[in-house]
Design a protein around this motif. Structure first.
Motif, PDB file in Angstrom:
ATOM      1  N   THR A 223      82.375  31.880  74.354  1.00 39.35           N
ATOM      2  CA  THR A 223      82.837  31.765  75.740  1.00 39.35           C
ATOM      3  C   THR A 223      83.862  32.841  76.067  1.00 39.35           C
ATOM      4  O   THR A 223      83.860  33.404  77.167  1.00 39.35           O
ATOM      5  N   ALA A 224      84.715  33.150  75.119  1.00 39.47           N
ATOM      6  CA  ALA A 224      85.775  34.127  75.356  1.00 39.47           C
ATOM      7  C   ALA A 224      85.280  35.563  75.330  1.00 39.47           C
ATOM      8  O   ALA A 224      85.913  36.452  75.907  1.00 39.47           O
ATOM      9  N   HIS A 225      84.160  35.808  74.673  1.00 37.75           N
ATOM     10  CA  HIS A 225      83.726  37.185  74.454  1.00 37.75           C
ATOM     11  C   HIS A 225      82.416  37.512  75.175  1.00 37.75           C
ATOM     12  O   HIS A 225      81.604  38.304  74.694  1.00 37.75           O
ATOM     13  N   VAL A 226      82.228  36.908  76.331  1.00 43.23           N
ATOM     14  CA  VAL A 226      81.054  37.203  77.139  1.00 43.23           C
ATOM     15  C   VAL A 226      80.975  38.694  77.459  1.00 43.23           C
ATOM     16  O   VAL A 226      79.918  39.324  77.309  1.00 43.23           O
ATOM     17  N   ASP A 227      82.088  39.266  77.897  1.00 44.16           N
ATOM     18  CA  ASP A 227      82.090  40.675  78.288  1.00 44.16           C
ATOM     19  C   ASP A 227      81.808  41.586  77.105  1.00 44.16           C
ATOM     20  O   ASP A 227      81.028  42.552  77.209  1.00 44.16           O
ATOM     21  N   GLU A 233      75.319  44.599  74.000  1.00 45.20           N
ATOM     22  CA  GLU A 233      73.901  44.584  74.356  1.00 45.20           C
ATOM     23  C   GLU A 233      73.499  45.852  75.098  1.00 45.20           C
ATOM     24  O   GLU A 233      72.399  46.381  74.912  1.00 45.20           O
ATOM     25  N   LEU A 234      74.402  46.353  75.928  1.00 42.73           N
ATOM     26  CA  LEU A 234      74.104  47.555  76.709  1.00 42.73           C
ATOM     27  C   LEU A 234      74.173  48.820  75.875  1.00 42.73           C
ATOM     28  O   LEU A 234      73.330  49.707  75.987  1.00 42.73           O
ATOM     29  N   SER A 235      75.213  48.902  75.039  1.00 40.17           N
ATOM     30  CA  SER A 235      75.477  50.147  74.317  1.00 40.17           C
ATOM     31  C   SER A 235      74.817  50.208  72.950  1.00 40.17           C
ATOM     32  O   SER A 235      74.762  51.267  72.332  1.00 40.17           O
ATOM     33  N   GLY A 236      74.346  49.076  72.464  1.00 42.18           N
ATOM     34  CA  GLY A 236      73.734  49.074  71.154  1.00 42.18           C
ATOM     35  C   GLY A 236      74.747  48.813  70.055  1.00 42.18           C
ATOM     36  O   GLY A 236      75.883  48.409  70.311  1.00 42.18           O
ATOM     37  N   GLU A 237      74.342  49.051  68.835  1.00 35.89           N
ATOM     38  CA  GLU A 237      75.159  48.719  67.672  1.00 35.89           C
ATOM     39  C   GLU A 237      76.442  49.527  67.637  1.00 35.89           C
ATOM     40  O   GLU A 237      76.442  50.745  67.804  1.00 35.89           O
ATOM     41  N   ASP A 238      77.566  48.832  67.454  1.00 33.96           N
ATOM     42  CA  ASP A 238      78.874  49.450  67.286  1.00 33.96           C
ATOM     43  C   ASP A 238      79.532  48.736  66.113  1.00 33.96           C
ATOM     44  O   ASP A 238      80.090  47.652  66.259  1.00 33.96           O
ATOM     45  N   GLU A 239      79.451  49.336  64.936  1.00 33.51           N
ATOM     46  CA  GLU A 239      79.899  48.666  63.717  1.00 33.51           C
ATOM     47  C   GLU A 239      81.373  48.310  63.766  1.00 33.51           C
ATOM     48  O   GLU A 239      81.783  47.235  63.318  1.00 33.51           O
ATOM     49  N   GLU A 240      82.192  49.205  64.302  1.00 28.75           N
ATOM     50  CA  GLU A 240      83.629  48.943  64.355  1.00 28.75           C
ATOM     51  C   GLU A 240      83.941  47.761  65.271  1.00 28.75           C
ATOM     52  O   GLU A 240      84.740  46.893  64.931  1.00 28.75           O
TER      53      GLU A 240
END
Length: 263
Positions: A223-227, A233-240
């Motif tokens: 709920t807190a991390h919707v954004d 989802e838009l930018s793809g994988e971001d490991e960091e």
């Protein structure tokens, strides 16, 4: 900033294990020197103030030299397991339950009114009240998760007004007072857990909902991390970014475990 403000801010600093986030962002950062394990056995025990952790028969003290006494045997046993799990070195970052109990005893209990006032400030700028204007899919996702929680809060007299964008919107004074009263009903240990939940989620309402059992830790995190999830989802994988979020998820789960162990 005066001394009282610095102390209150320190409570919220303790509620987040900032060093772990920093290590994700800066893998080469020099790690702090850890103390050597000095005891043979850790176990739960009793004390006149409640239940505690015994190291070779001696009660553990908080950083302020109070006995680390907690209200439930289950929590004391889980904290003792944290101490017993230490090997050659004692790493406080792996002792989340002990850290929360220390915070409750040393920082929350003696400054209860200041801590509640700080939490009320969080409710005045709650994450759930600041909505995206577009795209429609994100707006819909926020509404689906956030509106029910604002409704739950309103049932408790905490009627917060949502808006779009990031410009500040003043919240009703009665609602902020109601939030303060809700927090005041909690003991110091649950308030310490609430600190963590609020700072990890950015929402006073989500934090209170998790503390009172309205949300699980996983539900509170999502709920807190919707954004953030939308951006991934838009930018793809971001490991960091994913690593940073996984740390928060883990910390929130440990906070929920602390609450459950209080009974």
């Amino acid at each position: 900033m005066n001394e009282k403000d610095e102390t209150t801010s320190a409570i919220f600093d303790l509620a987040r294990n900032r060093s772990l986030d920093q290590q994700v962002s800066h893998p080469g950062r020099e790690k702090p020197k850890l103390p050597t394990r000095f005891y043979r056995k850790a176990e739960a025990g009793t004390h006149e103030s409640g239940h505690t952790v015994l190291l070779d028969g001696r009660a553990v003290k908080t950083p302020s030299k109070s006995v680390l006494a907690v209200p439930s045997l289950a929590l004391a046993e889980a904290m003792a397991a944290e101490w017993e799990a230490q090997h050659e070195l004692i790493d406080p970052r792996t002792m989340w339950l002990t850290k929360l109990a220390n915070t409750a005893i040393d920082l929350v209990a003696p400054r209860r009114a200041d801590v509640i006032a700080e939490l009320v400030k969080y409710s005045a700028t709650d994450l759930l009240c600041y909505r995206a204007e577009h795209p429609a899919a994100l707006v819909s996702r926020q509404s689906a998760l956030w509106d029910p929680l604002l409704g739950w809060a309103a049932e408790r007299g905490i009627s917060l007004l949502p808006t779009t964008g990031i410009l500040h919107i003043a919240q009703p004074a009665d609602s902020l007072d109601a939030y303060g009263l809700a927090v005041d009903r909690l003991d110091s240990f649950r308030i310490a857990a609430l600190h963590n939940a609020v700072t990890l989620t950015g929402s006073a309402v989500i934090g209170l909902a998790m503390t009172l059992g309205r949300l699980t830790a996983e539900e509170a995190f999502d709920t807190a991390h919707v954004d953030e999830h939308w951006q991934l989802e838009l930018s793809g994988e971001d490991e960091e970014e994913r690593a940073r979020l996984e740390i928060r998820r883990s910390e929130l789960a440990e906070t929920a475990r602390f609450i459950a162990l209080l009974g």
